[in-house]
Design an enzyme around this catalytic site. Structure first.
Site, short mmCIF file in Angstrom:
data_model
loop_
_atom_site.label_atom_id
_atom_site.label_comp_id
_atom_site.label_asym_id
_atom_site.label_seq_id
_atom_site.Cartn_x
_atom_site.Cartn_y
_atom_site.Cartn_z
N HIS A 142 0.83 -1.29 -0.12
CA HIS A 142 0.03 -0.05 -0.09
C HIS A 142 0.76 1.26 -0.09
O HIS A 142 1.75 1.07 0.55
CB HIS A 142 -0.94 -0.22 1.44
N ASP A 150 2.92 -5.10 8.24
CA ASP A 150 1.59 -4.38 7.89
C ASP A 150 0.33 -5.13 7.98
O ASP A 150 0.15 -5.78 7.10
CB ASP A 150 1.65 -3.55 6.48
N GLN A 161 -4.69 -5.38 6.62
CA GLN A 161 -5.68 -6.26 6.12
C GLN A 161 -5.76 -7.71 6.79
O GLN A 161 -6.61 -8.74 6.18
CB GLN A 161 -5.19 -6.38 4.63
N LYS A 210 -10.80 -1.05 10.15
CA LYS A 210 -10.76 -2.43 9.40
C LYS A 210 -10.84 -3.65 10.35
O LYS A 210 -11.11 -4.62 9.61
CB LYS A 210 -9.28 -2.59 8.75
N CYS A 213 -4.66 2.90 -3.62
CA CYS A 213 -3.29 3.24 -3.16
C CYS A 213 -2.32 2.22 -3.30
O CYS A 213 -1.63 2.04 -2.24
CB CYS A 213 -3.89 3.38 -1.57
#
Lengths: 412, 159
Positions: free
Chosen positions: A129, A206, A209, A232, A370
């Site tokens: 991202h 990261d 997600q 999220k 993104c």
């Protein structure tokens, strides 16, 4: 936690009833919300926890001697403990509240990153991202370090051999996503972390997600930094977490200066607060933290593994449905995927498709997500992305397929 | 609001068979328009005679709305002078952003009135206005004798 016994079937109708927005209509149609990867909806439990805090417990934290301020502090620090437990961090000192995953990465880049110099390298992957690209580019500009990018294949999987080949003693940090926000690819994080370690590099994961779809355990992962956003994970926007090993945090210079991050301030010099407060300047997003804690309670009450199994079933169903549509090409067909499907339809631009789907009540993300380098890799200006949450159901997929049929009617 | 008001036949036709597609070589002014939100890109090339646009072509990739809008625009402005183009551009911007407006757009818009449906889809206004912003930049920069220019996100904003 009142974990529901596994033998009770996953009752998606009952779960949907927990999310008020799902019973609303859009453009006169039933809302088929298929954009949870951009931001998940909030259950009543979160909405009510935030409401209750605002009505009964709000004051500034870590400051007042009065009871209300203590209540707010307890709520905020209680949320920190909830997060610690959710990700199995070793201590509260390792749980830093930020505005979200993006701010968490920027914090690491600007604080930890100060130690880098011209001979150092940072390695990322082609499916990051922008939030896991741009802060490193900025850091490299400041320090003269070099940013390297590990390639992927046409299925949207990391080329692990090329990744290994890019590692060297110069690599100081390897920053990568656990799950691709565009392709849904689940990355081989165990191998990647082990490889990074073997050259002495730190790793930043990261988890934006991932956290809502699989159990993450800071003791088992073996990474050094972990970042995610609350929204999220069915929590409020404007709050997120940076987790890092205490030993690393101790060596990091403060980032933003201000109240709460100090012990004493004199014009002759300032001493900084203990962890984690040293990285939390200013009044934090207290109600956001309360909401995030409620979201974690909620997700645990559903059973994150059960929600994941449900989403995997929908992923398989929707993938088959997509393959049956003429001219539809799925972008990203990794062996292991999260509940995300990106695709393009021949002859219809993603934005036109998005508008037609919207007209049918289907909410999806269109655009570059993104991740412009990834779009360039696949040679598409934009894709349409469908993503699932714990509340998604078969009817959402049926509605999507009908809406795609409508697009064919309009565009012939 | 019916989808057919947005995707009228004339829009779909211009998307499939855009008019004045390609590049003029040589040309007197060129602009690259870019809408990062949807990945739309277009290049305008113009030939100028005094303050008149004697010829214009566009090339690019984008959604049906952006391609049809650019195609319709090139037809509408060819042969017109700066003043007339500015007037037309103002009318188009007003039409695209008049959310909730139900009356028919002014007759002088001609075929451009086919884009009126966009006003009910605010997220799509930028798709339709990209080419007009690019044209505006091309004409301005011609005046400043800057030659080739590029407009980015800010320049295509309609806020």
């Amino acid at each position: 936690m009142n974990a529901r016994p596994a033998e009770i079937p996953y009752d998606v109708a009952r779960i949907r009833a927990d999310f008020p927005v799902l019973s609303t209509t859009t453009r006169g149609k039933r809302l088929a919300f298929l954009d949870s990867a951009a931001s998940a909806q909030r259950p009543l439990a979160v909405i009510e926890a935030v409401d209750r805090y605002e009505r009964t417990s709000h004051a500034n934290v870590h400051r007042g001697v009065y009871q209300l301020s203590q209540k707010a502090t307890d709520a905020f620090e209680g949320a920190r403990e909830r997060v610690r437990r959710f990700i199995n961090a070793a201590s509260l000192k390792e749980v830093i509240f930020t505005r979200g995953a993006t701010e968490s990465i920027n914090l690491v880049a600007q604080s930890w990153g100060q130690r880098l110099g011209p001979s150092d390298e940072i390695l990322i992957t082609w499916m990051e991202h922008h939030a896991n690209i741009v802060p490193w580019q900025m850091l490299c500009e400041r320090t003269g370090a070099t940013l390297k990018v590990a390639p992927i294949n046409r299925r949207g999987e990391l080329d692990i051999e090329a990744f290994r080949a890019l590692l060297s003693p110069h690599t100081k940090l390897v920053a990568f996503t656990q799950v691709s926000n565009v392709l849904g690819t689940v990355l081989p994080i165990k191998d990647m972390i082990a490889a990074a370690r073997s050259v002495g590099a730190l790793t930043l994961l990261d988890g934006a997600q991932a956290v809502a779809h699989q159990r993450v355990d800071m003791q088992a992962l073996g990474c050094d930094f972990y970042v995610f956003s609350s929204h999220k994970l069915y929590g409020p926007t404007g709050i997120g977490v940076l987790w890092a090993r205490e030993a690393i945090l101790r060596e990091m210079p403060p980032w933003q200066g201000g109240g709460d991050m100090i012990l004493t301030v004199r014009f002759s010099g300032t001493t900084y607060n203990e962890l984690p407060y040293r990285f939390e300047a200013g009044t934090p997003n207290i109600s956001g933290a309360v909401g995030l804690a409620a979201a974690m309670d909620y997700l645990d009450s559903l059973g994150i593994e059960r929600a994941h199994t449900h989403e995997q079933r929908l992923l398989a169903l929707a993938t088959v449905a997509c393959h049956s549509i003429d001219g539809l090409q799925i972008i990203g067909e990794a062996k292991e995927k999260s509940g995300v499907i990106s695709f393009v339809v021949e002859g219809v631009h993603a934005h036109d498709l998005g508008t037609i789907l919207d007209d049918e009540g289907v909410a999806v993300r269109t655009g570059h997500h993104c991740a412009m380098p990834l779009m360039e890799f696949f040679g598409v200006p934009a894709t349409l992305r469908v993503s699932f949450g714990c509340y998604s159901n078969d009817e959402d997929i049926d509605q999507l397929v009908r809406a795609l049929g409508r697009a064919r009617e309009v565009f012939g | 609001m019916d989808l057919k008001d947005l995707y009228r036949d004339i829009i779909l036709d211009h998307n499939r068979h855009p008019k004045n597609f390609g590049q003029l070589d040589p040309c007197d002014s060129t602009t690259h328009g870019n809408n990062p939100l949807c990945g739309d890109r277009l290049t305008l090339t113009l030939r100028l005679e005094g303050d008149r646009v004697s010829d214009i072509r566009f090339e690019g990739k984008g959604c049906a709305i952006s391609i049809a809008s650019a195609s319709l625009m090139t037809e509408a402005v060819k042969g017109k002078d700066d003043l007339a183009i500015k007037h037309l551009s103002d009318l188009v911007h007003h039409m695209l952003t008049a959310h909730g407006e139900t009356s028919a757009p002014p007759a002088e818009l001609g075929k451009l009135a086919a884009l009126a449906g966009v006003r009910e889809y605010p997220a799509r206004v930028k798709c339709a206005s990209l080419c007009w912003h690019a044209l505006d930049a091309a004409l301005k920069h011609r005046a400043n004798n800057l030659g080739e220019t590029a407009i980015g996100c800010a320049a295509v904003s309609t806020e």
